[in-house]
Scaffold this active site. Sequence first.
Site, short mmCIF file in Angstrom:
data_model
loop_
_atom_site.label_atom_id
_atom_site.label_comp_id
_atom_site.label_asym_id
_atom_site.label_seq_id
_atom_site.Cartn_x
_atom_site.Cartn_y
_atom_site.Cartn_z
CG ASP A 14 -7.58 3.90 8.85
OD1 ASP A 14 -7.74 4.86 8.07
OD2 ASP A 14 -6.99 2.86 8.51
CD GLU A 187 -12.28 4.20 2.39
OE1 GLU A 187 -11.91 3.04 2.40
OE2 GLU A 187 -11.61 5.14 1.92
#
Length: 540
Positions: A14, A187
């Site tokens: 991420d 997301e």
Amino acid sequence: MKITNPVLPGFNADPSMIRVDDTYYIANSTFEWFPGVRLHESKDMVHWNLLPSPLSTTTLLDMKGNPSSGGIWAPDLSYADGKFWLIYTDVKITEGAFKDMTNYLTTATDIRGPWSDPIKVNGVGFDASLFHDNDGKKYLVQQTWDHREYNHPFDGITLTEFDTSTMKLMPHTARTIYDGTAVKLVEGPHLYNIKGQYYLFAAEGGTVFTHQEVVARSKTLDPHSFESEPDGPFITNFDTPDFYLQKQGHGALVDTPSGEWYYASLVSRPWNHKNESSTDPRGWSTLGRETSIQKVEWDDQDWPRVVGGHGGQVEVEAPKDAILTDAPSNHSRHDEFDKPALDIDWNTLRIPFTDTMGSYGNGELKLIGRGSLAGTFDTSMIASRWQAFNFDAETKVKFNPYSYQQMAGLTNFYNDKHWSWIFITWNEKNGAVIEVAQNDNNNYTSYLKDDAIKIPDGTEYVWFKTKVRKQSYTYEYSFDGSTWHEIPVELDAAILSDDYVLQNYGGFFTGAFVGLAAVDYAGYEEPATFNYFDYKEIDD
């Protein structure tokens, strides 16, 4: 120079990448591992150096009892107004209808800290990022969680204005600006003001082999105003099953001083057993989700496109204005525990290393035996990431158990349900012995049992080694540090992969670690002393 992907090997998921003047920074998720948020810096995007983690105190991060793969999800690093801003999420529930979480904000004028006490922002959804608009306004952009079973749980991307005078959100300004595509699971949003338009980068498809990144844009920040990029997605490997890099998606965009563009995303490098198809299963990602960087160009309609196609490239042209950065050529390291602080490559589970866990210095690491490796509260262990498919790791340990409930040794660890180790313990037959055990989805197996190796009387230290060779790994022991004996047990490395854990558990985000641990679940806190740790990467 060439960027060779992954640029951050091993569990570095991420990525949130930014540039401040001529220096690039990447912040990565750490989940239940302490300290929270992993930071790297570089001036060339090719060579990266690890920085101290910002969330290094329980004031900033309290994860005791967090489930595996809870904790820090998708931190967002930004720079504005002369300081670094870090938004981070502490997730307390990973499975079921709910995702109880809190988003926090901390700031620092120096990337190395100190970082301010956390400000509680909200709990609307995870993967929150802070957008600093050109007009001075700031907004929180986030995935939105819907627990209701009759709706999809990923309820679009929400934008909420942030008031810098009060350092609080303005909830009445919240609106959904993007619903995502039919792929769902939208997301990881990052918002940018580029070329007079707002560009939203967001992940979809789940952080597995269907993962992708989409781009949408709008001239305003009005509700549902963003249109998706035509001929998307922006990046994915769903339709490139034979490519070395997989799962690319969730990430962040950055420009160079001379106006080039790059995109950092998570990536995995799955492998297969020799008797498996290369596409089903697509593979086992023992190194977890890593970080890749791809070059980006803009088409004639002002949409961003990955150079080489949406599958990305292993080798990417470095920025033309890159400044050569001095960094280690690999992640091999040796630790004699002779420094006043633990090396920044070490992590602990959920809680910081304190005197209740042990001590270090003067050539010794002492770990106080506490709960089992299956626990989520008090685990006496330090560990570091697997950052290569092939490596040897070894240590030297002194431990004097008087109960089978006391254990200390060398572990390969994914989470509380998936791990193995070689350790010193005690049994009724031979007293102090060496055993190898594995926890596979909470099914515990002792491999030596009555044949556990007796430690000769008068032996003060035992040496342990693990040899990891991509698809499998073994353990060895020595009583003198030079003559090694291999335990005749070959373990399947796939059990320590994201993809294996996903089959039975919703928390599958971290990759494998190798570490040192001491257990005394009898509660007598028998200590173990380790004299060194050596991690040596081996070429494929």
